[in-house]
Every structure is written in structure tokens, then in C-alpha cells.
Design a protein around this motif. Structure first.
Motif, PDB file in Angstrom:
ATOM      1  N   TYR A 186       0.843  -1.200   0.000  1.00 49.11           N
ATOM      2  CA  TYR A 186       0.000   0.000   0.000  1.00 49.11           C
ATOM      3  C   TYR A 186       0.869   1.237   0.000  1.00 49.11           C
ATOM      4  N   GLU A 192      -4.993   3.228  -3.354  1.00 50.88           N
ATOM      5  CA  GLU A 192      -4.426   2.042  -3.973  1.00 50.88           C
ATOM      6  C   GLU A 192      -3.011   2.321  -4.448  1.00 50.88           C
ATOM      7  N   TYR A 208      -8.179  -4.698  -2.322  1.00 50.43           N
ATOM      8  CA  TYR A 208      -8.569  -4.370  -0.950  1.00 50.43           C
ATOM      9  C   TYR A 208      -9.973  -4.889  -0.650  1.00 50.43           C
ATOM     10  N   ILE A 229      -2.154  -0.835   7.231  1.00 48.03           N
ATOM     11  CA  ILE A 229      -2.831  -0.460   5.986  1.00 48.03           C
ATOM     12  C   ILE A 229      -2.856   1.053   5.835  1.00 48.03           C
ATOM     13  N   SER A 230      -3.223   1.518   4.675  1.00 52.83           N
ATOM     14  CA  SER A 230      -3.395   2.951   4.427  1.00 52.83           C
ATOM     15  C   SER A 230      -4.595   3.481   5.200  1.00 52.83           C
ATOM     16  N   ILE A 235     -10.487   3.018   2.169  1.00 51.06           N
ATOM     17  CA  ILE A 235      -9.928   1.757   2.661  1.00 51.06           C
ATOM     18  C   ILE A 235     -10.517   1.422   4.027  1.00 51.06           C
TER      19      ILE A 235
END
Length: 276
Positions: A186, A192, A208, A229-230, A235
Motif C-alpha cells: 500500500y 491504492e 482491498y 494499511i493505508s 480503505i
């Protein structure tokens, strides 16, 4: 969590430098009743730190999995090949261009390890033909590796199953009692990964979505998991009813550069204090 660090490869987005932050949020080895599962293995920093009794490790990068398999089975042989590779720029490109089809596993592993330790900034980038194409970076980081370290890596991998496959297949293998650590590719703060300049392959928003669905299935089976994760809102919306913790320090938008505003979060489907 066992915090003795075992670092033998350089990997974009690897969590070696964030173990002290992650430690309070992850279960101790004794509380993992089943397997430790890592579907995006990368550098394996969390696996090596936890040193679990039983593990299922996977990555879609075949070179990476062959590296782990080669060191697990033949640490001394890999070391002998690795240490005898030449030390100049010209040789780097000659070794990089070697075809691996007829190489044995130990030679494949030694070649990958050599390229990883001597390429530019530890990037893991491939061209459209699937060929590793990162430029030369020098020998400074090569001799951090030694024979004893590879033997320790081999020992820690003895009770692990290694697979090269898509993350969905591995997560769907989980059962109640397993713990999954998820660290997908990520770009911090973004929805993305749009290119593969620093990482092996791309990871789109649809990936995702697949990840969210397979983790939901795992949760329904009673599997516990944690994920870096972002922090992009699109997300985070994929993972409702979870606990989200901002990472105070992360990699930021420039690979290898730490920042206090990384755009990264840790998501857990459990209350961390219960897992200690």
C-alpha cells in the motif's frame, strides 16, 4: 512478543523498524493457540520477532519464497555461494541477468539474497517480462549477512509451511485459534498502489475489497487478525466494526524515509489488551 530482531533481507514496506510500536497490539506467542499466518510475507519481520511455534507463510513473489525455502533447507550452502559472488558493479549486472530455470534452490536463494543486499535501496521491482531490474547500489549492506544469521533464519523457519499463492487462498485456510498478521502492499494515505516501482506487483482497490471480504470470513470463523494499511477513508470503510490505531511513525510517501504523518494505521478485529 519476542523482540529479538532477525533481519536478513531489505524489503519495501517491511516492518523491522516498527516492531516496538506493534508489540503492544499483537498477541504473545503463548496466546496463539493455532498457527501464526502471514499472507504477505515480505521481510517476515513480525514472524521472526514473534518466533511462533507453528506458522503458515505465503507471498505471491516466487523469488521471495524460493529465497526462504533455500535458506531453510541449505543455509550453509547458500552462504558459501553468496559470499563468493564478485564485488563489482559489472558483475552485479551479469548476475542479475542470469536465468534461474536451471539453477538449484540454494543458488536461486543466494542470487536473490545477493541482489537484494547490493541493489539500489533494497527495491524489489520487475519489468513487464517479470525480470528483476533494479540498478546497482553498492556493497555496503552486503556483509551485514553472515553464516550464523542464515542458520538462525533456517532454524526459525523449521516449523513453518511456505507457499507461493494469492493472499485469499491462505487466509481462507485459517481456522479458529489462528492469528493472522496482514501487511499488504500500500501507499500510505492513498486508496491504492498505482505502480510497481518499489514493490513486487500492484495492489488495486478491488484487491482491498477482496481482502476485506476474506478477512470477514476469517472473523466469522473466530480467527483473530491485525493489519497495517493505508488510512485512506475508502480503505477504512471496508473494515467496519474493527479497532483502528494510527501509527505514530511510518514510512510516508518516500520509501525508506520515516515520518510522524505516515498515513498508516493498524487495524485489529480484537481488543489488543485482551491478547497480552
Amino acid at each position: 512478543m519476542k523482540t529479538e530482531k532477525v533481519v536478513f533481507i531489505r524489503y519495501p514496506g517491511g516492518k523491522q523498524r516498527f516492531l516496538d510500536y506493534l508489540n503492544p497490539f499483537l498477541p504473545s506467542t503463548e496466546l496463539i493457540k493455532g498457527r501464526f499466518i502471514e499472507p504477505f510475507l515480505g521481510s517476515g519481520a513480525v514472524f521472526f520477532a514473534l518466533n511462533p511455534k507453528c506458522a503458515l507463510l505465503s507471498d505471491i513473489n516466487q523469488e521471495l519464497i524460493d529465497l526462504y525455502r533455500g535458506i531453510r533447507l541449505y543455509p550453509s550452502k547458500v552462504w558459501e555461494i553468496y559470499k563468493n559472488f564478485p564485488r563489482d558493479k559489472k558483475s552485479y549486472y551479469e548476475i542479475r541477468s542470469m536465468r534461474v530455470e536451471k539453477m538449484d534452490l540454494a543458488y536461486k536463494a543466494a542470487k536473490t539474497l545477493y541482489l537484494n543486499r547490493t541493489c539500489f535501496k533494497g527495491m524489489w521491482r520487475h519489468n513487464s517480462n517479470g525480470e528483476f531490474n533494479v540498478g546497482y547500489g553498492g556493497q555496503d549492506r552486503r556483509w551485514v549477512i553472515n553464516k550464523d544469521l542464515l542458520k538462525e533464519v533456517s532454524n526459525r523457519l523449521k516449523n513453518a509451511i511456505l507457499k507461493c499463492t494469492d493472499f485469499e487462498n491462505i487466509i481462507d485456510e485459517s481456522i479458529k485459534g489462528d492469528f493472522i498478521f496482514v501487511d499488504p502492499p500500500y501507499k500510505p494515505g492513498e486508496r491504492e498502489l498505482l505502480h510497481s516501482h518499489y514493490l513486487y506487483g500492484k495492489f488495486s482497490y478491488s484487491d482491498y475489497q477482496r481482502l476485506a471480504n476474506v478477512l470477514k470470513r476469517a472473523s466469522n470463523k473466530g480467527v483473530t487478525w491485525a493489519m497495517t494499511i493505508s488510512s485512506h477513508p475508502d480503505i477504512l470503510d471496508l473494515f467496519p466494526k474493527t479497532n483502528v490505531f494510527p501509527m505514530p511513525v511510518g514510512t510516508g510517501k518516500k520509501p525508506g524515509i520515516l515520518t510522524s504523518r505516515s498515513g498508516e494505521v493498524l487495524i485489529c478485529n480484537y481488543y489488543p489488551e485482551v491478547m497480552r
